[in-house]
Design a protein around this motif. Structure first.
Motif, short mmCIF file in Angstrom:
data_model
loop_
_atom_site.label_atom_id
_atom_site.label_comp_id
_atom_site.label_asym_id
_atom_site.label_seq_id
_atom_site.Cartn_x
_atom_site.Cartn_y
_atom_site.Cartn_z
N THR A 196 -43.97 8.32 -30.44
CA THR A 196 -42.80 8.64 -31.28
C THR A 196 -43.22 9.44 -32.51
OG1 THR A 196 -41.86 6.55 -30.52
CG2 THR A 196 -40.72 7.65 -32.31
N TYR B 68 -42.49 4.59 -19.87
CA TYR B 68 -42.32 3.42 -20.75
C TYR B 68 -42.89 3.68 -22.14
CZ TYR B 68 -42.87 -1.47 -22.31
OH TYR B 68 -42.83 -2.65 -23.02
N SER B 69 -43.98 4.43 -22.20
CA SER B 69 -44.58 4.72 -23.51
C SER B 69 -43.75 5.74 -24.29
CB SER B 69 -46.02 5.21 -23.34
OG SER B 69 -46.05 6.44 -22.65
N TRP B 70 -42.76 6.32 -23.65
CA TRP B 70 -41.85 7.26 -24.31
C TRP B 70 -40.50 6.63 -24.65
CZ3 TRP B 70 -42.25 12.79 -25.14
CH2 TRP B 70 -43.53 13.30 -24.92
N GLY C 228 -39.61 4.60 -26.80
CA GLY C 228 -39.36 4.62 -28.24
C GLY C 228 -38.77 5.95 -28.69
N GLU D 151 -49.68 3.59 -27.26
CA GLU D 151 -48.62 2.83 -27.93
C GLU D 151 -47.39 3.72 -28.06
OE1 GLU D 151 -48.70 -0.28 -29.38
OE2 GLU D 151 -50.72 -0.67 -28.60
N THR D 152 -46.21 3.14 -27.84
CA THR D 152 -44.99 3.94 -27.94
C THR D 152 -44.80 4.49 -29.36
OG1 THR D 152 -42.67 4.06 -27.24
CG2 THR D 152 -43.35 2.03 -28.35
#
Lengths: 215, 215
Positions: free
Chosen positions: B205, B160-162, B164, B200-201
């Protein structure tokens, strides 16, 4: 109610062999159903809709997919007298690590020897390295887990029936490169569960040669 | 003797996140050591000589490698009040199947979006299909295992954090394609164990953009 156990499988599958060995070790009676992978049964598609692959273990109507997961399931469902995985959590993690290593490395590399054009030489060298890593892990032990035949042996031994394919298409001799591993394989073959699950390597080699249109 | 637990990890690793979450769920105290993958520590090379990869969990001097194996090890070693895997063998096999599916499918496909030139479009469509398969498995359940946060949630949530990164490089919007999965992810993020483990995504990123020389 008696357990109804069905195995959807293919005789030449080293993954199916794992499940057959585990079931035999636990003396579980089951119905074996050979699949035609060119024309998969509706039961296979229904029971493994995600991967559509054999082997599928169906226990009282419920499917268990992926061979190493089946081996763990069999071990947990039919505890019996012998355990396939060690009881100590660290030793279990260690066994799972090598099962995972075999899954990630052996088949992927070995397939490149016979199923891909032009990669035979590189893939053969890589396979020998992988088998030597496994041989180092085996060391002087009787089986991968020590004195007792178990999970890692089951994960690997099916490939032994394919060694003839790798030798032929990779132009190698696994026996002369990895003599300790061959001695281990012969030891495993003395077990009825293994001897009954593994086909003759010549039969597998002929099958693959025919599949590739070479015979 | 008190347990000595060390985790060799990288903050952006979705695999390391699994282990961090599992340790937090079990309230295990550990020493976190950030690795520089360009210059791996001698401890990492010694503890994971086969794959030379993070995360490595070192418990009283002994290494456990591969994140899902670590999660099972943590679950078995520190049983505590909550189990990460279900106790029923069939449900355990089912959870392992989806953990294995995530390992085989999600990262391999997702990496092709940002790490390979020219495959962004195809890989993005494949990733959406994979996420939709997972969404179908989730169904209307609160977590993958039902009412309780567990193994499959831990296997997947780090990605999920990826999201982005996949959105940006694949030119997609996972949120609009897979709204149920996003709702599940937000539910997971309400847990302290998850919130603390996931960066945080935007940070991920930026990190990937910098790695690729785009920023």
């Amino acid at each position: 109610m008696a357990d109804e156990v069905i195995l959807l499988d293919l005789w030449a599958s080293m993954f199916g062999m794992r499940t057959r060995i585990a079931l035999a070790e636990k003396k579980v009676k089951y119905e074996y159903r050979e699949e035609d992978l060119e024309n998969k049964s509706s039961l296979l598609l229904e029971m493994n809709p995600v991967h559509k692959k054999i082997p599928v273990l169906i226990h009282n109507g419920k499917p268990v997919c992926e061979s190493l997961i089946q081996v763990e399931y069999i071990d947990e469902t039919w505890p019996g007298e012998t355990s396939l995985l060690p009881s100590d959590p660290y030793q279990r993690a260690h066994a799972r690590f090598w099962g995972d290593f075999i899954d990630k490395k052996v088949n992927v590399t070995a397939r490149r020897i016979w199923a891909t054009k032009g990669e035979e030489k590189e893939a053969s060298s890589e396979l020998i390295e992988i088998l030597k890593t496994l041989e180092a892990e085996l060391g002087d032990k009787r089986y991968f887990g020590g004195e007792t035949f178990g999970y890692v042996d089951i994960a690997l031994i099916g490939f032994y029936s394919w060694f003839g394919v790798y030798d032929k298409f990779g132009n190698i001799s696994i026996e002369s490169e990895c003599s300790k591993l061959i001695a281990w394989a012969k030891r495993c073959m003395q077990r009825e569960s293994v001897a009954k699950a593994l086909p003759e390597t010549e039969k597998v080699t002929t099958f693959i040669s025919q599949c590739l249109g070479l015979e």
